[in-house]
Design a protein around this motif. Structure first.
Motif, PDB file in Angstrom:
ATOM      1  N   UNK A 114     -38.836 -90.929 -25.004  1.00 45.09           N
ATOM      2  CA  UNK A 114     -39.527 -90.035 -25.927  1.00 45.09           C
ATOM      3  C   UNK A 114     -38.620 -88.910 -26.387  1.00 45.09           C
ATOM      4  N   UNK A 115     -37.698 -88.481 -25.508  1.00 47.07           N
ATOM      5  CA  UNK A 115     -36.799 -87.401 -25.897  1.00 47.07           C
ATOM      6  C   UNK A 115     -35.852 -87.834 -27.007  1.00 47.07           C
ATOM      7  N   UNK A 116     -35.487 -89.110 -27.016  1.00 50.76           N
ATOM      8  CA  UNK A 116     -34.614 -89.610 -28.092  1.00 50.76           C
ATOM      9  C   UNK A 116     -35.366 -89.593 -29.416  1.00 50.76           C
ATOM     10  N   UNK A 117     -36.592 -90.080 -29.403  1.00 53.82           N
ATOM     11  CA  UNK A 117     -37.383 -90.085 -30.640  1.00 53.82           C
ATOM     12  C   UNK A 117     -37.691 -88.663 -31.102  1.00 53.82           C
ATOM     13  N   UNK A 118     -37.929 -87.768 -30.146  1.00 51.57           N
ATOM     14  CA  UNK A 118     -38.184 -86.376 -30.515  1.00 51.57           C
ATOM     15  C   UNK A 118     -36.956 -85.722 -31.122  1.00 51.57           C
ATOM     16  N   UNK A 119     -35.775 -86.182 -30.749  1.00 51.18           N
ATOM     17  CA  UNK A 119     -34.544 -85.643 -31.329  1.00 51.18           C
ATOM     18  C   UNK A 119     -34.245 -86.249 -32.691  1.00 51.18           C
ATOM     19  N   UNK A 120     -34.564 -87.522 -32.868  1.00 55.92           N
ATOM     20  CA  UNK A 120     -34.268 -88.199 -34.132  1.00 55.92           C
ATOM     21  C   UNK A 120     -35.277 -87.860 -35.226  1.00 55.92           C
ATOM     22  N   UNK A 121     -36.524 -87.663 -34.864  1.00 53.54           N
ATOM     23  CA  UNK A 121     -37.558 -87.441 -35.881  1.00 53.54           C
ATOM     24  C   UNK A 121     -37.269 -86.260 -36.802  1.00 53.54           C
ATOM     25  N   UNK A 122     -36.802 -85.101 -36.287  1.00 59.28           N
ATOM     26  CA  UNK A 122     -36.508 -83.997 -37.221  1.00 59.28           C
ATOM     27  C   UNK A 122     -35.426 -84.323 -38.244  1.00 59.28           C
ATOM     28  N   UNK A 123     -34.588 -85.300 -37.945  1.00 59.47           N
ATOM     29  CA  UNK A 123     -33.515 -85.645 -38.879  1.00 59.47           C
ATOM     30  C   UNK A 123     -34.029 -86.401 -40.099  1.00 59.47           C
TER      31      UNK A 123
END
Length: 661
Positions: free
Chosen positions: A216-225
C-alpha cells in the motif's frame, strides 16, 4: 636511573600537552562556543516562536554539523530550552524546586548554576514547531546507537516523508548493522526517491523496480504522481506543462457552467450575478422609495428588477450582468486542460505504467484471496455437514438437533481448557473427548427417540426440533447466556501473509486441513471397515442387508453416533474462531442441510461438492455486495431453491434406498 628519569619526563610532558589541548578546546568565558554563537544568530527567530518563520532556525541547527545540535533540538522540543535574561545566553534547564532551575551549558553539558525563574525565559514551542523539530531530529536518530531510536526515526519518516530526509536516510543505510532495519531503510529510501529525488532518471528507475510490489505504501507514493488538476488558461495551454488532456467546454467532462465557474475562481472572468445578488443590490440602493428610478412598488417582476439593476450598473453602483454572449466570449478566449501535478511527463508515464501493472497484480491477488476465503468457508460448511450427511443419507432422519451436537463439542472444548490451561494439549484432548461425548449423546438419542420414529419424517423432524430446544436451554442453564472463550493454541495465532493483498489465518488453514482429514477418515471407514461395509449395504438395500445377517438397527445406532461424534469434533474446530454460545449450532444447521441437499443425500463427495458450491457462491455475493451479509445468505437460499428445481437429487445423486426415499 637515566631511563626512569626520561620516562617520567615524557609522562609529564604528555600531561601538559593534554591539559593544553583541553584548554584550547574550551571557549574562554568571554568567547561563546560554536553552538552558542549559532543560537545567538538565530535568537530572534527562536524567541518569536512562530511556525511560519522558525524553519530557518531549525534548519541552521540541523545542518550545522555541530555535535551539540541534537541536544539543543531535543531540549527545545521537550520545552527545556531557557534563555538567561541578563545576557541572552541559551541553556538547558532542569526544575529543582518551586521557581528555581538548574542550567546546563550546551557545549559540554556542565552545570552553570541555579537561577530563579524570574531571571529566565522559557522557550515554549507549540505543537507545529515541535513537529518540525521532530523532523529535523530524524537525521540524528537514524545513526543513533540505540536500534529502538533508529526504528522510531523510520516510523517518523513514514508518517511525514520529506525531501530533506532523503539524503541522511540514504547515508545511514551503509552503516546500518541491523538487517531488519536495513531492509526497512532501503524500502523507505526507494519510496522517498520516487517522491522527492531531484534525479529524474533515478526516480524512473526506482518506479520500474517497484512496479511489481503490491504494498500500500508503494501505491500511496505513486498515486500523487498521476494526480491531475483542472486548470484554465488565457489563450492556448502552455506547452511547458505536463498535460494529461485538453478539454473543450460543453463536453461530458466539463459543462459550460463548470468551465465558467473555473474562470471565475481563477479571476479570469467576472462572476455571474444571481437573482439573490440582484435583490440584495436593489435593497442596498433604495433612495426616496425608488431604486434606479423604478418605484419599489413596481419591483414585483423580474423585468422591473432587471431594469432597475441595469440603471444601477450604468451609474457604476453594481457589477454588470453577464449573459450567454459574454460567457461564450470568455470561454472562447480561454483553454482548459487536466494538468499533472508532477511536472515531468516521463515520471508520470512511468508511474501510470507501474500503477497499471500493480492493479493487474492486485486483481489477481484479490481473486486468489477470494478463492482462499471461499475454500475456508467451504471447509467449515463441510465439517458442519459431514455428520449430517451420514445420518441423513443412511437413515433418512431429518435431525434438527444436529447443530446442538456441534454446540456440545464446542462446550466440551471449553470445559477441557478450564482443566488443562495449556491450549495445545487441551485441544488435543478436547477433540477425542468431544467425539466421545457427542457419540454417546447421539447413540442415546437414537435409542430413546429416533428408533421409534423411523419412516415417520414429520414426527422425526418435530421430535428432533424439540430436542434441539431442550439442549439449548440445558446449555444456558449450565454455562449461562454469555459467550465462552475457546482459545486456539499460540501457534495458530496470526495469518499466513502472502502479500499485502492475499492472507489467510492459520486457524482457517487448520480447519481446512481438518476437513481433508475427516474426508480421508470417512472414506477409510466406509471402504475399509466392517461398519462401512454394513452401512453401504443398508444404504443400498435395507431388506437385503437384513437377510444377509446385518442388523440394520445396530448399523443405524452406530451410524447416528458416528455422525454425532463428527459433529462434536466440528464444534471444537468451529469454536476456535466463533463465539461459543447455546445458539452456536443454530447458526450452522441451515447451511448443513443445504450443503447435504445440494451435494446429494448420503454421498460424501456430494457433501464436499455442495459445501464448495455454497462457500464460493456466498463469498462471491459478499464480494459483489460487501456491506450486506444478510443479502448474501438470501441470494444463496434463492439460488439453492432454483438449483434443486433442476437437480432435485443434488450434484451427485445417490443410488439405492436413500435415492428412492
Amino acid at each position: 636511573m637515566r631511563t626512569s628519569f626520561l620516562a617520567g619526563l615524557l609522562v609529564l610532558l604528555s600531561s601538559f600537552a593534554a591539559l593544553a589541548q583541553e584548554a584550547t578546546s574550551q571557549p574562554s568565558p568571554s568567547e561563546p562556543s560554536a553552538i552558542q554563537a549559532l543560537l545567538q544568530e538565530q535568537s530572534a527567530l527562536i524567541l518569536k516562536s512562530s511556525r511560519k518563520t522558525i524553519a530557518p532556525a531549525i534548519a541552521a541547527l540541523a545542518d550545522s554539523g555541530l555535535p551539540q545540535a541534537q541536544a539543543v533540538l531535543e531540549a527545545w522540543q521537550a520545552k527545556a530550552l531557557w534563555m538567561r535574561k541578563s545576557d541572552g545566553v541559551f541553556f538547558r534547564g532542569e526544575k529543582l524546586e518551586a521557581k528555581r532551575y538548574q542550567l546546563f551549558d550546551f557545549h559540554n553539558d556542565a552545570p552553570v548554576g541555579e537561577f530563579a525563574k524570574s531571571d529566565l525565559k522559557q522557550i515554549k514551542p507549540n505543537s507545529g514547531i515541535r513537529a518540525m523539530i521532530a523532523t529535523a531530529l530524524v537525521q540524528f536518530q537514524l545513526t543513533d546507537p540505540d536500534p529502538i531510536r533508529r526504528a522510531e526515526a523510520l516510523t517518523a519518516i513514514e508518517r511525514a516523508p520529506a525531501a530533506a530526509l532523503l539524503a541522511p536516510l540514504r547515508a545511514s543505510i551503509r552503516s546500518e548493522t541491523d538487517p531488519v532495519l536495513k531492509a526497512r531503510k532501503s524500502r523507505i529510501e526507494q519510496l522517498l526517491t520516487i517522491a522527492h529525488d531531484p534525479d529524474e532518471a533515478r526516480r524512473i528507475a526506482t518506479i520500474k523496480t517497484m512496479s511489481d510490489d503490491l504494498g500500500l505504501d508503494v501505491r500511496a507514493t505513486l498515486n500523487p504522481l498521476v494526480v491531475t488538476q483542472l486548470q484554465a488558461f488565457e489563450g492556448a495551454v502552455p506547452a511547458v506543462l505536463n498535460i494529461a488532456t485538453e478539454i473543450t467546454p460543453g463536453e461530458a467532462a466539463l459543462s459550460r457552467e463548470a468551465a465558467y465557474d473555473l474562470l471565475v475562481a481563477a479571476k479570469l472572468a467576472p462572476a455571474l450575478v444571481t437573482r439573490d445578488d440582484i435583490r440584495a443590490t436593489l435593497a442596498a440602493h433604495i433612495e426616496g422609495g425608488k431604486v434606479g428610478g423604478v418605484p419599489i412598488a413596481q419591483l414585483n417582476t423580474d423585468a422591473a428588477r432587471t431594469r432597475a439593476y441595469t440603471a444601477l450598473v450604468e451609474a457604476d453602483l453594481a457589477p454588470a450582468l453577464v449573459g450567454e454572449t459574454q460567457i461564450t466570449a470568455h470561454l472562447a478566449k480561454h483553454s482548459f486542460a487536466e494538468v499533472y501535478q508532477e511536472p515531468s511527463a516521463a515520471i508520470t508515464e512511468a508511474a501510470e505504467a507501474a500503477l497499471e501493472a500493480i492493479s493487474a497484480r492486485v486483481a489477481m491477488g484479490q481473486s486468489l484471496d477470494l478463492t482462499l476465503d471461499a475454500l475456508s468457508l467451504a471447509s467449515i460448511y463441510f465439517l458442519a455437514a459431514i455428520g449430517l450427511a451420514i445420518t441423513f443419507g443412511v437413515m433418512g432422519v431429518i435431525n434438527m438437533a444436529h447443530g446442538e451436537f456441534i454446540m456440545m463439542g464446542a462446550y466440551t472444548g471449553y470445559v477441557v481448557q478450564q482443566v488443562i490451561p495449556n491450549h495445545t494439549v487441551s485441544i488435543l484432548v478436547a477433540v477425542p473427548l468431544a467425539f466421545a461425548v457427542t457419540f454417546a449423546a447421539g447413540v442415546a438419542m437414537e435409542r430413546l427417540v429416533i428408533r421409534w420414529l423411523y419412516n415417520r419424517p414429520l414426527e422425526t423432524l418435530l421430535a428432533t426440533f424439540g430436542i434441539s430446544i431442550a439442549l439449548q436451554q440445558l446449555a444456558k442453564n449450565i454455562f449461562g447466556t454469555q459467550a465462552r472463550p475457546l482459545t486456539a493454541p499460540g501457534w495458530l495465532d496470526g495469518a499466513w501473509v502472502i502479500n499485502d493483498v492475499v492472507s489467510i489465518s492459520y486457524i482457517r488453514i487448520a480447519i481446512f486441513a481438518l476437513a481433508l482429514i475427516f474426508l480421508g477418515v470417512f472414506l477409510f471407514i466406509m471402504r475399509r471397515t466392517r461398519l462401512g461395509l454394513e452401512t453401504r449395504a443398508v444404504t443400498q438395500n435395507r431388506a437385503m442387508a437384513g437377510s444377509m445377517g446385518i442388523n440394520p438397527e445396530r448399523v443405524n445406532m452406530l451410524t447416528f453416533g458416528l455422525g454425532s461424534g463428527i459433529a462434536g469434533i466440528a464444534g471444537v474446530a468451529i469454536g476456535l474462531f466463533a463465539k461459543v454460545t447455546s445458539e452456536l449450532g443454530s447458526d450452522y444447521i441451515v447451511q448443513s442441510f443445504m450443503t447435504v441437499v445440494v451435494g446429494g443425500v448420503g454421498n460424501i463427495w456430494g457433501t464436499l461438492a455442495g459445501a464448495t458450491m455454497i462457500g464460493f457462491f456466498q463469498k462471491g455475493v459478499e464480494w459483489l455486495n460487501p456491506s450486506n451479509t444478510l443479502a448474501a445468505q438470501t441470494y444463496m437460499i434463492i439460488f439453492i431453491i432454483v438449483f434443486i428445481q433442476f437437480r432435485p437429487r443434488g450434484i451427485i445423486a445417490l443410488k439405492g434406498r436413500a435415492a428412492g426415499d
